[in-house]
Design a protein around this motif. Structure first.
Motif, PDB file in Angstrom:
ATOM      1  N   GLN A 141      73.788  62.533 -26.572  1.00 31.51           N
ATOM      2  CA  GLN A 141      74.052  62.891 -25.292  1.00 31.51           C
ATOM      3  C   GLN A 141      75.101  64.058 -25.430  1.00 31.51           C
TER       4      GLN A 141
ATOM      5  N   HIS B 147      65.328  70.473 -21.147  1.00 34.82           N
ATOM      6  CA  HIS B 147      64.430  70.163 -19.868  1.00 34.82           C
ATOM      7  C   HIS B 147      63.868  68.706 -20.236  1.00 34.82           C
ATOM      8  N   LEU B 148      64.396  67.731 -19.269  1.00 38.18           N
ATOM      9  CA  LEU B 148      64.005  66.230 -19.183  1.00 38.18           C
ATOM     10  C   LEU B 148      62.752  66.315 -18.254  1.00 38.18           C
ATOM     11  N   ASN B 149      62.133  64.915 -18.505  1.00 35.84           N
ATOM     12  CA  ASN B 149      60.940  64.974 -17.635  1.00 35.84           C
ATOM     13  C   ASN B 149      60.050  66.012 -17.685  1.00 35.84           C
ATOM     14  N   SER B 150      59.814  66.297 -18.992  1.00 39.10           N
ATOM     15  CA  SER B 150      58.768  67.563 -19.251  1.00 39.10           C
ATOM     16  C   SER B 150      57.813  67.217 -20.198  1.00 39.10           C
ATOM     17  N   LYS B 151      56.858  66.397 -19.770  1.00 38.52           N
ATOM     18  CA  LYS B 151      55.880  66.113 -20.817  1.00 38.52           C
ATOM     19  C   LYS B 151      54.819  67.181 -20.876  1.00 38.52           C
TER      20      LYS B 151
ATOM     21  N   GLU C 120      61.472  67.476 -23.332  1.00 36.84           N
ATOM     22  CA  GLU C 120      61.574  65.939 -23.475  1.00 36.84           C
ATOM     23  C   GLU C 120      60.705  65.490 -22.406  1.00 36.84           C
TER      24      GLU C 120
ATOM     25  N   ASP D 187      68.896  54.640 -28.568  1.00 35.13           N
ATOM     26  CA  ASP D 187      69.029  54.251 -26.997  1.00 35.13           C
ATOM     27  C   ASP D 187      70.080  53.329 -26.847  1.00 35.13           C
TER      28      ASP D 187
ATOM     29  N   ASN E 140      54.328  70.169 -16.884  1.00 37.24           N
ATOM     30  CA  ASN E 140      54.502  70.147 -15.460  1.00 37.24           C
ATOM     31  C   ASN E 140      54.068  71.363 -14.939  1.00 37.24           C
TER      32      ASN E 140
ATOM     33  N   ARG F 203      60.778  62.090 -21.696  1.00 35.97           N
ATOM     34  CA  ARG F 203      61.397  60.794 -21.089  1.00 35.97           C
ATOM     35  C   ARG F 203      62.679  61.653 -20.163  1.00 35.97           C
ATOM     36  N   GLU F 204      63.274  60.604 -19.293  1.00 37.15           N
ATOM     37  CA  GLU F 204      64.155  61.146 -18.402  1.00 37.15           C
ATOM     38  C   GLU F 204      65.619  61.109 -19.147  1.00 37.15           C
ATOM     39  N   ARG F 205      65.411  60.779 -20.482  1.00 33.10           N
ATOM     40  CA  ARG F 205      66.740  60.568 -21.346  1.00 33.10           C
ATOM     41  C   ARG F 205      66.593  61.494 -22.615  1.00 33.10           C
TER      42      ARG F 205
END
Length: 448
Positions: free
Chosen positions: A218, A229-233, A34, A44, A249, A36-38
């Protein structure tokens, strides 16, 4: 670092989360990426200063959304009916008319014309096979017409036409000139009918989730453990019939299959090697997202109920940004919530304004409908989904005229090890959370 897995999933909205959950239940290893950080995607929550939560994205479930109700039960989450008591308001110019039920009180000619439009629309929709609508004998004809041209051709009442346009805007978050008649019919048939789409009790807006829809996301995410895995563009996807290699990343993920659970406009951002067939790219280019700003004002109490009002408004006053409102108060909470949508051209216009200008205009809309007390909220939030980097619009994608009959057959087709989820690809309840689950289930069957 290379992580090997059975299935890579890109996109931790509800569709991607549910696909990962189902695959893990079957004993498969999964890597869910994902950007995003969420988690949640177009779902949302926002927390007000008093601690109350509100959905600023998708929020509704209704009869027929069996998968959603079952999932809520599985994760121990409750739901409650959207407030639907009292009288609704139809705002015509400078005055309001009170009414009950789905259809507002109109002059006889307008009422007959609106009823005719809705009846004729649903009759046409029932003739479609949502799994292959391009095969309908009138598919090309209907796909070549904008919904706006059909409305003008089938109604002589200005008031009826405008109310039908507002209805469509509330469902699609676009102007009627942006979508084809065929797409509107497909969407309605996928979701039972137009009346279901615009109804509260007994319709698609019947229930809401305690803790918000993002709370459900969540809960699912927590069950996935280290597979998420968040923050995974994702920067690139290399594929062959033997599997995929995904770079994100400083990591690489290798899998036998990949599920892309993303809106079409986000799929266009991915780099594929080798390139996917051109029809896929062409299809996604012709599937822009709707334009929507969701606005919620919080008050000490739901004061409009004291005047026997439901909080539901349909407004034909063109100088106000808000055309549709609901009482969004969570059952069991003291504070009252008024929610309104800014959609289509209005959303593009007000999206360029400052947050303060937009807030003031929204509160003035609420005050027009419910009185001066609406100008004094204890808190306020709005979310312009066009500004969300990894959504760029809401509620879902809307194929442009001609797209369904020329490219629609490629919507759900896999390409080698690549499979496509997301609510836009659902056969049933497309555009809703139930559609996201529907698409996830199909993909899981495809990859196992």
């Amino acid at each position: 670092m290379i992580i090997k897995t059975d299935v890579v999933i890109v996109g931790a909205g509800l569709s991607g989360l549910y696909a990962a959950h189902l695959l893990q239940q079957q004993g498969k290893t999964v890597s869910l990426l994902e950007a995003r950080e969420r988690v949640g995607g177009r779902l949302d929550n926002h927390q007000f200063n008093n601690g109350d939560l509100v959905d600023v994205g998708g929020q509704w479930i209704g009869p027929g959304h069996d998968g959603m109700y079952a999932l809520l039960k599985k994760f121990g989450l409750g739901f409650y009916p959207l407030y639907d008591k009292g009288q609704h308001l139809l705002w015509l110019g400078k005055k309001a008319r009170r009414y009950s039920g789905t259809i507002p009180k109109l002059n006889p000619v307008a009422l007959i014309q609106l009823g005719w439009l809705m009846w004729r629309f649903d009759v046409m929709a029932r003739t479609l096979d949502v799994n292959a609508p391009w095969r309908h004998k009138k598919a090309k004809q209907w796909d070549s017409l904008t919904l706006e041209s059909w409305i003008r051709k089938n109604s002589v009442s200005k008031q009826a036409r405008e109310l039908f346009r507002i209805t469509i805007g509330a469902v699609f978050a676009v102007e009627c000139s942006e979508i084809s008649l065929l797409h509107a019919l497909i969407y309605a048939q996928s979701n039972k009918n137009l009346d279901y789409l615009i109804s509260v009790t007994g319709g698609a807006q019947q229930d809401r989730i305690h803790g918000g829809s993002a709370g459900l996301c969540q809960q699912i995410a927590d069950s996935l453990g280290e597979s998420l895995h968040l923050n995974s563009k994702v920067s690139s996807i290399h594929w062959s019939n033997d599997g995929v290699n995904v770079k994100s990343n400083d990591r690489e993920y290798e899998g036998k299959k990949i599920i892309l659970a993303m809106p079409p406009n986000q799929l266009l951002r991915l780099g594929f090697s080798p390139a996917l067939p051109g029809v896929k790219d062409q299809l996604w280019q012709h599937m822009p997202a709707g334009s929507c700003i969701k606005c919620v004002a919080q008050y000490a109490t739901p004061f409009w109920r004291d005047n026997n009002l439901s909080g539901q408004v349909v407004s034909l006053q063109g100088d106000l940004p808000i055309r549709v409102t609901f009482d969004n108060t969570e059952s069991g909470k003291t504070a009252g919530l008024l929610m309104g949508f800014i959609e289509g051209d209005h959303a593009r216009h007000w999206g360029e304004k400052s947050e303060q200008e937009r807030k003031q205009a929204v509160l003035e809309s609420f005050a027009t409908f419910f009185g001066e007390q609406a100008l004094q909220p204890i808190d306020y939030v709005d979310r312009n989904w066009a500004n969300e980097e990894f959504s760029r619009g809401c509620y879902s994608a809307n194929p442009t005229p001609g797209t369904w009959t020329s490219l629609g057959q490629h919507l759900r087709t896999r390409v080698g090890p690549i499979h496509f989820a997301g609510t836009e690809t659902a056969e049933n309840y497309t555009g809703y959370m139930e559609g996201a689950l529907n698409a996830a289930q199909r993909c899981v069957k495809e990859v196992t």
